[in-house]
Design a protein around this motif. Structure first.
Motif, PDB file in Angstrom:
ATOM      1  N   PRO A 566      63.827 -14.547 -67.009  1.00 30.97           N
ATOM      2  CA  PRO A 566      62.759 -14.569 -67.702  1.00 30.97           C
ATOM      3  C   PRO A 566      62.287 -13.208 -68.019  1.00 30.97           C
ATOM      4  CG  PRO A 566      62.392 -15.891 -65.529  1.00 30.97           C
ATOM      5  CD  PRO A 566      63.650 -15.077 -65.638  1.00 30.97           C
ATOM      6  N   SER A 567      61.556 -13.253 -69.328  1.00 32.14           N
ATOM      7  CA  SER A 567      61.137 -11.825 -69.780  1.00 32.14           C
ATOM      8  C   SER A 567      59.614 -11.722 -69.179  1.00 32.14           C
ATOM      9  CB  SER A 567      61.227 -11.756 -71.197  1.00 32.14           C
ATOM     10  OG  SER A 567      62.345 -11.604 -71.574  1.00 32.14           O
ATOM     11  N   PRO A 568      59.089 -10.413 -68.946  1.00 31.47           N
ATOM     12  CA  PRO A 568      59.641  -9.252 -69.012  1.00 31.47           C
ATOM     13  C   PRO A 568      60.811  -8.949 -67.910  1.00 31.47           C
ATOM     14  CG  PRO A 568      57.662  -8.907 -68.294  1.00 31.47           C
ATOM     15  CD  PRO A 568      57.684 -10.294 -68.377  1.00 31.47           C
ATOM     16  N   GLY A 569      61.434  -7.917 -68.016  1.00 37.06           N
ATOM     17  CA  GLY A 569      62.461  -7.334 -67.006  1.00 37.06           C
ATOM     18  C   GLY A 569      62.015  -6.428 -66.018  1.00 37.06           C
ATOM     19  N   ARG A 570      62.870  -5.843 -65.316  1.00 36.92           N
ATOM     20  CA  ARG A 570      62.504  -5.151 -64.085  1.00 36.92           C
ATOM     21  C   ARG A 570      62.083  -3.569 -64.448  1.00 36.92           C
ATOM     22  NH1 ARG A 570      67.454  -7.115 -60.441  1.00 36.92           N
ATOM     23  NH2 ARG A 570      66.589  -9.168 -60.292  1.00 36.92           N
ATOM     24  N   THR A 571      62.098  -3.319 -65.580  1.00 32.53           N
ATOM     25  CA  THR A 571      61.815  -1.660 -65.978  1.00 32.53           C
ATOM     26  C   THR A 571      60.468  -1.626 -66.555  1.00 32.53           C
ATOM     27  OG1 THR A 571      62.514  -2.064 -68.273  1.00 32.53           O
ATOM     28  CG2 THR A 571      64.346  -1.641 -66.585  1.00 32.53           C
ATOM     29  N   VAL A 572      59.411  -2.458 -66.476  1.00 29.68           N
ATOM     30  CA  VAL A 572      58.546  -2.364 -67.240  1.00 29.68           C
ATOM     31  C   VAL A 572      57.218  -1.219 -66.675  1.00 29.68           C
ATOM     32  CG1 VAL A 572      58.122  -4.784 -67.705  1.00 29.68           C
ATOM     33  CG2 VAL A 572      57.365  -4.117 -65.549  1.00 29.68           C
ATOM     34  N   ASN A 573      57.645  -0.958 -65.536  1.00 31.19           N
ATOM     35  CA  ASN A 573      56.830   0.035 -64.909  1.00 31.19           C
ATOM     36  C   ASN A 573      57.576   1.885 -65.120  1.00 31.19           C
ATOM     37  OD1 ASN A 573      54.683  -1.372 -64.279  1.00 31.19           O
ATOM     38  ND2 ASN A 573      55.875  -1.910 -62.340  1.00 31.19           N
ATOM     39  N   ARG A 574      58.565   1.838 -65.530  1.00 33.63           N
ATOM     40  CA  ARG A 574      59.374   2.909 -65.737  1.00 33.63           C
ATOM     41  C   ARG A 574      58.938   3.579 -66.812  1.00 33.63           C
ATOM     42  NH1 ARG A 574      65.398   0.979 -64.434  1.00 33.63           N
ATOM     43  NH2 ARG A 574      65.171   0.114 -62.503  1.00 33.63           N
ATOM     44  N   ARG A 575      59.026   5.092 -67.015  1.00 35.46           N
ATOM     45  CA  ARG A 575      58.717   5.610 -67.939  1.00 35.46           C
ATOM     46  C   ARG A 575      59.527   5.473 -69.158  1.00 35.46           C
ATOM     47  NH1 ARG A 575      57.854  12.286 -69.405  1.00 35.46           N
ATOM     48  NH2 ARG A 575      57.919  11.950 -71.688  1.00 35.46           N
ATOM     49  N   ILE A 576      60.886   5.334 -69.132  1.00 34.08           N
ATOM     50  CA  ILE A 576      61.855   4.853 -70.135  1.00 34.08           C
ATOM     51  C   ILE A 576      62.338   3.385 -69.644  1.00 34.08           C
ATOM     52  CG2 ILE A 576      64.009   5.173 -71.266  1.00 34.08           C
ATOM     53  CD1 ILE A 576      62.106   7.464 -71.749  1.00 34.08           C
ATOM     54  N   ALA A 577      61.830   2.590 -70.398  1.00 32.88           N
ATOM     55  CA  ALA A 577      61.941   1.242 -70.180  1.00 32.88           C
ATOM     56  C   ALA A 577      63.092   0.754 -71.265  1.00 32.88           C
ATOM     57  CB  ALA A 577      60.513   0.418 -70.390  1.00 32.88           C
ATOM     58  N   THR A 578      63.697  -0.243 -70.598  1.00 28.81           N
ATOM     59  CA  THR A 578      64.934  -0.905 -71.450  1.00 28.81           C
ATOM     60  C   THR A 578      64.747  -2.295 -71.342  1.00 28.81           C
ATOM     61  OG1 THR A 578      66.554  -1.110 -69.549  1.00 28.81           O
ATOM     62  CG2 THR A 578      66.525   0.984 -71.031  1.00 28.81           C
ATOM     63  N   GLY A 579      65.100  -3.135 -72.590  1.00 28.24           N
ATOM     64  CA  GLY A 579      65.066  -4.436 -72.604  1.00 28.24           C
ATOM     65  C   GLY A 579      65.860  -5.089 -73.776  1.00 28.24           C
ATOM     66  N   ARG A 580      65.762  -6.414 -73.720  1.00 25.89           N
ATOM     67  CA  ARG A 580      66.671  -7.055 -74.773  1.00 25.89           C
ATOM     68  C   ARG A 580      66.000  -8.322 -75.406  1.00 25.89           C
ATOM     69  NH1 ARG A 580      66.305 -11.410 -71.563  1.00 25.89           N
ATOM     70  NH2 ARG A 580      68.215 -12.042 -70.277  1.00 25.89           N
ATOM     71  N   GLY A 581      65.997  -8.528 -76.504  1.00 27.31           N
ATOM     72  CA  GLY A 581      65.325  -9.783 -77.014  1.00 27.31           C
ATOM     73  C   GLY A 581      65.922 -10.531 -78.134  1.00 27.31           C
ATOM     74  N   MET A 582      65.866 -11.610 -78.675  1.00 29.01           N
ATOM     75  CA  MET A 582      66.409 -12.266 -79.426  1.00 29.01           C
ATOM     76  C   MET A 582      65.539 -13.242 -80.390  1.00 29.01           C
ATOM     77  SD  MET A 582      66.431 -15.812 -78.675  1.00 29.01           S
ATOM     78  CE  MET A 582      67.808 -16.199 -79.774  1.00 29.01           C
ATOM     79  N   ALA A 583      66.020 -13.523 -81.437  1.00 26.76           N
ATOM     80  CA  ALA A 583      65.128 -14.647 -82.270  1.00 26.76           C
ATOM     81  C   ALA A 583      66.089 -15.375 -83.205  1.00 26.76           C
ATOM     82  CB  ALA A 583      64.203 -13.902 -83.148  1.00 26.76           C
ATOM     83  N   TYR A 584      65.768 -16.635 -83.281  1.00 26.00           N
ATOM     84  CA  TYR A 584      66.687 -17.682 -84.020  1.00 26.00           C
ATOM     85  C   TYR A 584      65.909 -18.187 -85.264  1.00 26.00           C
ATOM     86  CZ  TYR A 584      68.298 -22.294 -85.286  1.00 26.00           C
ATOM     87  OH  TYR A 584      68.807 -23.356 -86.046  1.00 26.00           O
ATOM     88  N   MET A 585      66.550 -18.326 -86.412  1.00 23.02           N
ATOM     89  CA  MET A 585      66.049 -18.805 -87.675  1.00 23.02           C
ATOM     90  C   MET A 585      66.860 -19.830 -88.377  1.00 23.02           C
ATOM     91  SD  MET A 585      62.791 -17.502 -88.505  1.00 23.02           S
ATOM     92  CE  MET A 585      62.727 -17.873 -90.162  1.00 23.02           C
ATOM     93  N   HIS A 586      66.349 -20.981 -88.632  1.00 19.84           N
ATOM     94  CA  HIS A 586      67.270 -21.821 -89.669  1.00 19.84           C
ATOM     95  C   HIS A 586      66.364 -21.454 -90.951  1.00 19.84           C
ATOM     96  CE1 HIS A 586      68.591 -25.931 -90.850  1.00 19.84           C
ATOM     97  NE2 HIS A 586      69.199 -25.146 -91.643  1.00 19.84           N
ATOM     98  N   TYR A 587      66.991 -20.771 -91.834  1.00 22.30           N
ATOM     99  CA  TYR A 587      66.265 -20.133 -92.912  1.00 22.30           C
ATOM    100  C   TYR A 587      65.884 -21.300 -94.038  1.00 22.30           C
ATOM    101  CZ  TYR A 587      65.161 -16.752 -96.561  1.00 22.30           C
ATOM    102  OH  TYR A 587      64.459 -16.070 -97.352  1.00 22.30           O
ATOM    103  N   LYS A 588      64.557 -21.525 -94.149  1.00 29.95           N
ATOM    104  CA  LYS A 588      63.881 -22.473 -94.852  1.00 29.95           C
ATOM    105  C   LYS A 588      64.111 -23.942 -94.412  1.00 29.95           C
ATOM    106  CE  LYS A 588      64.772 -19.797 -99.375  1.00 29.95           C
ATOM    107  NZ  LYS A 588      65.306 -19.912-100.682  1.00 29.95           N
ATOM    108  N   HIS A 589      64.449 -24.182 -93.096  1.00 24.45           N
ATOM    109  CA  HIS A 589      64.827 -25.100 -92.365  1.00 24.45           C
ATOM    110  C   HIS A 589      66.156 -26.074 -92.918  1.00 24.45           C
ATOM    111  CE1 HIS A 589      61.640 -24.879 -89.361  1.00 24.45           C
ATOM    112  NE2 HIS A 589      60.714 -25.071 -90.216  1.00 24.45           N
ATOM    113  N   ASN A 590      66.442 -25.296 -94.016  1.00 24.77           N
ATOM    114  CA  ASN A 590      67.689 -26.219 -94.726  1.00 24.77           C
ATOM    115  C   ASN A 590      68.980 -25.412 -95.080  1.00 24.77           C
ATOM    116  OD1 ASN A 590      66.648 -25.118 -96.914  1.00 24.77           O
ATOM    117  ND2 ASN A 590      65.709 -27.076 -97.781  1.00 24.77           N
ATOM    118  N   GLU A 591      68.727 -23.945 -94.767  1.00 21.94           N
ATOM    119  CA  GLU A 591      69.888 -23.198 -95.168  1.00 21.94           C
ATOM    120  C   GLU A 591      70.785 -22.380 -94.249  1.00 21.94           C
ATOM    121  OE1 GLU A 591      68.401 -20.702 -98.612  1.00 21.94           O
ATOM    122  OE2 GLU A 591      67.612 -22.326 -99.574  1.00 21.94           O
TER     123      GLU A 591
END
Length: 729
Positions: A566-591
């Motif tokens: 799950p997000s967030p990760g373990r670096t949330v309290n560090r001064r230099i925090a690192t993370g990864r994220g993603m997103a998905y799209m089915h463009y216009k729902h038909n392309e």
């Protein structure tokens, strides 16, 4: 002179040759022709006596690789190698009207039309050859300009086409080559324009020169809607050859010397009225909320409506997202050249819609549209309607007034201050989850400027100031698409509160609406995953049925070596925090299907957000030229990173206030991250378009990575250092 005569006279070099250099002068020599019907294959393809092929494309190459892809599609069906195919694009005197090059339709529709025309031509040529050679058609093959039989009998395409046009109706059932037969389609063939562009030999619209041409600059008002009170022409009287043109509240200066025109633009003394018709950029989100509204519409209503109603008293997740007004921010200035004579007008423009622009130019010139010819020439990248159309109309107006060819070029300040803008978007969400962590009910409220139906063209700044007839309304693109998630739910409802005129003149900007909607929908989806304490990818896959959608997400996970948690990760309290994220799209729902992931570093003290890596899995069906697709995907990613991190048009009650690169910054080369792209080739599927889709997943992927690193959710673009520092404090 018709197209066939033109080909005879100029060896077909009237457009964009495989030498990589356009030929403006030859193009202007052909007479304006009436429109060529889309149901006629000859409208798209002609043959030279030597068997060369000329392709006439109403769609244009805006830097997308269209020029090589169109040749590949036509060459495949005709068995003709690329170096024997010339391409004429966007010349309204020679090409059929295939509509604007917009909406990622260049190959998906324009190219498919050309390919079908080529298949029709192949069928017709083989039938002609069968008649001439007294052979059955199915015993003949067409290859490299020759129709031949296995016994060696042959006839050339030049001989078959020497009598004139084939006059073939488009045959939508003419068979296309099968994937196993492909020689050109699907190959990463080199783009013909690149060598000249990287060596500085390419000729853009800015390089068009005509005998007796004048250079023009427009004297813009200090405020939107200001009126001219007086003009002191003597203030520029000492500048060589300068002439002042005034049409009501439109003022321009012309000179044979470009530098004199630039000085006159700066030094001409014009007295303007006060004007303050704008709301100010800080009030845009509130304006969207309060209206006035021109219409209410429910655009999606699926599933069990009772679940939507039950959200009123249920424990739910809610959030509001805002996408600001943005400039096209083209790196080069808009430019156009016009040569208007009593018998007709020839105009060079970088517009993405030259055929539509004929109507606008005919209106400002008060000239029949069949007397107006617009020729496409490369300009600054736009990916939407930027200032190209405005500059074109201005050149036409001034050429008519001066009785000479006129070249108009905008400045950086004009580009950022007066180009039509990407419109604002405000979205609010409510959703409930099942006990198992799936989306039960989802409701979207959207506040969007409404496009005017059947608007002939975007109202242009200078014709309006001059008091010339212009259409009433606005164009924003299809801004309401992808306002609902692509995942299975118990119920989904999307309501749109349509607003009237946008705060600044709007137009379609790359992936219109889908970038802002994708940012909001996929960010909120990530909020639901976090609420369910589930890994973001697992949360999406549990409710995604489309196999091609699942594949791009799974490929992205592999590309990123994604470790489920799950997000967030373990670096949330560090001064230099690192993370990864993603997103998905089915463009216009038909392309196109696309999944984008990011890896980021965040300095909590300064608010600096650094994108270390972008990964993308992309399925746009059949890729005609995978290298061109890869370049499009990378361009989408970088442009939208810039829009997400940095870009917002600021304005007060009178004018746009950030009109330089210093106060409207865009992504710099030093900020370009590592980009890994996984392209999925589907030779047995139709092409779906690559010009926009990847853009729509970028902002949410970045916002979700920011949340994973810091536990802070950014719901408003751009993610500037100042905003993030405040959020992280």
């Amino acid at each position: 002179m018709d197209r066939r005569e033109l080909l005879k006279a100029s060896a077909a070099v009237v457009g964009f040759s495989m030498t990589g250099l356009p030929a403006f002068a030859q193009g202007a020599s052909a007479a304006v022709r009436r429109a060529m019907p889309l149901d006629q294959a000859d409208s798209f393809i002609a043959f030279g006596r030597d068997g060369t092929v000329t392709v006439f494309s109403g769609k244009v190459d805006l830097g997308t690789g269209h020029r090589v892809a169109m040749r590949q599609m036509v060459g495949e069906e005709l068995g003709t190698p690329m170096h024997r195919i010339e391409l004429i694009e966007g010349d309204t005197g020679l090409t059929p009207n295939q509509g604007p090059t917009a909406g990622s339709t260049g190959v998906m529709r324009g190219g498919v039309e050309l390919r079908q025309a080529a298949a029709t031509m192949r069928e017709g040529l083989v039938a002609l050859a069968a008649d001439r050679l007294k052979k059955p058609a199915d015993a003949l093959t067409l290859e490299d300009g020759v129709v031949s039989a296995s016994d060696g009998t042959r006839v050339t395409v030049g001989e078959l086409a020497s009598a004139g046009p084939l006059n073939l109706k488009m045959n939508p059932k003419a068979p296309l080559k099968k994937p196993a037969q492909y020689k050109f389609v699907g190959q990463p063939l080199p783009r013909p324009d690149i060598p000249a562009k990287v060596t500085g030999r390419f000729e853009y619209v800015h390089d068009v020169k005509l005998p007796g041409m004048l250079h023009a600059r427009i004297v813009r008002p200090p405020a939107v809607g200001a009126k001219v009170v007086g003009v002191d022409e003597a203030s520029v009287g000492k500048l060589p050859g300068v002439r002042v043109v005034r049409m009501n509240d439109f003022v321009a200066v012309l000179s044979p010397d470009e530098w004199a025109a630039i000085r006159a633009q700066r030094e001409l003394k014009v007295q303007w009225s006060d004007s303050a018709p704008l709301i100010g950029s800080s009030d845009v989100a509130d304006w969207a909320r309060r209206g006035p509204f021109v219409a209410e519409e429910t655009i999606v209503n699926k599933g069990d409506a009772a679940r939507i109603a039950a959200m009123a008293g249920a424990q739910k997740v809610s959030a509001t997202y805002f996408w600001p007004i943005q400039s096209h921010a083209s790196m080069g200035p808009s430019c156009a050249v016009a040569d208007v004579k009593p018998e007709g007008a020839t105009i060079w423009s970088a517009s993405q819609a030259t055929h539509r622009l004929v109507n606008a130019c005919a209106a400002v010139l008060d000239m029949p549209r069949d007397k107006v010819r617009v020729i496409y020439a490369d300009g600054a990248g736009c990916y939407g309607t930027n200032g190209h159309d405005d500059a074109t109309a201005e050149a036409a107006m001034l050429s008519k007034a001066a009785g000479a060819p006129v070249r108009v070029q905008w400045s950086r300040e004009e580009e950022l201050g007066w180009d039509p803008k990407g419109p604002p978007q405000l979205l609010a969400f409510e959703a409930t989850l099942t006990p198992q962590g799936r989306i039960d009910a989802w409701h979207t409220d959207m506040w969007l400027p409404r496009a005017t139906a059947n608007l002939e063209w975007i109202p242009l700044v200078s014709p309006l100031a001059a008091g010339l007839k212009q259409p009433q309304g606005q164009a924003v693109g299809l801004v309401s698409q992808n306002g609902d998630p692509p995942y299975g739910t118990g119920a989904i409802k999307v309501d749109v509160h349509w607003l009237g005129p946008a705060p600044l003149r709007p137009s379609n900007i790359r992936a219109p609406g889908k970038v802002g909607n994708g940012f909001a929908v996929e960010s909120f989806t990530d909020e639901l995953a976090a609420e369910a304490k589930m890994d973001p990818i697992a949360f999406r896959l549990q409710a995604l049925e489309n196999p091609r959608g699942r594949e791009v997400i799974e490929r992205l996970a592999k590309l990123m070596q994604w470790q489920p948690r799950p997000s967030p990760g373990r670096t949330v309290n560090r001064r230099i925090a690192t993370g990864r994220g993603m997103a998905y799209m089915h463009y216009k729902h038909n392309e196109t299907f696309v999944a984008v992931g990011m890896e980021v570093q965040v300095d909590r003290a300064s608010g600096e957000l650094r994108v270390a890596r972008v990964a993308c899995a992309h399925d746009c069906g059949l890729m005609i030229n995978p290298d061109a697709v890869r370049a499009q995907v990378e361009g989408n990613i970088l442009q939208t990173l810039s829009r997400t991190l940095l870009e917002e048009t600021q304005f007060d009650r009178s004018r746009v206030t950030n009109v330089t690169w210093a106060d409207y910054p865009i992504l710099r080369f030093t900020e370009v991250p590592r980009i890994d792209v996984d392209l999925i080739q589907r030779l047995d599927q139709p092409p779906l378009g690559a010009g926009e889709a990847a853009a729509s997943a970028v902002p949410a992927a970045l916002g979700n990575a920011l949340f994973d690193a810091t536990g802070v959710r950014a719901r408003e673009v751009p993610f500037t250092r100042q905003k993030l520092r405040a959020l992280l404090a």
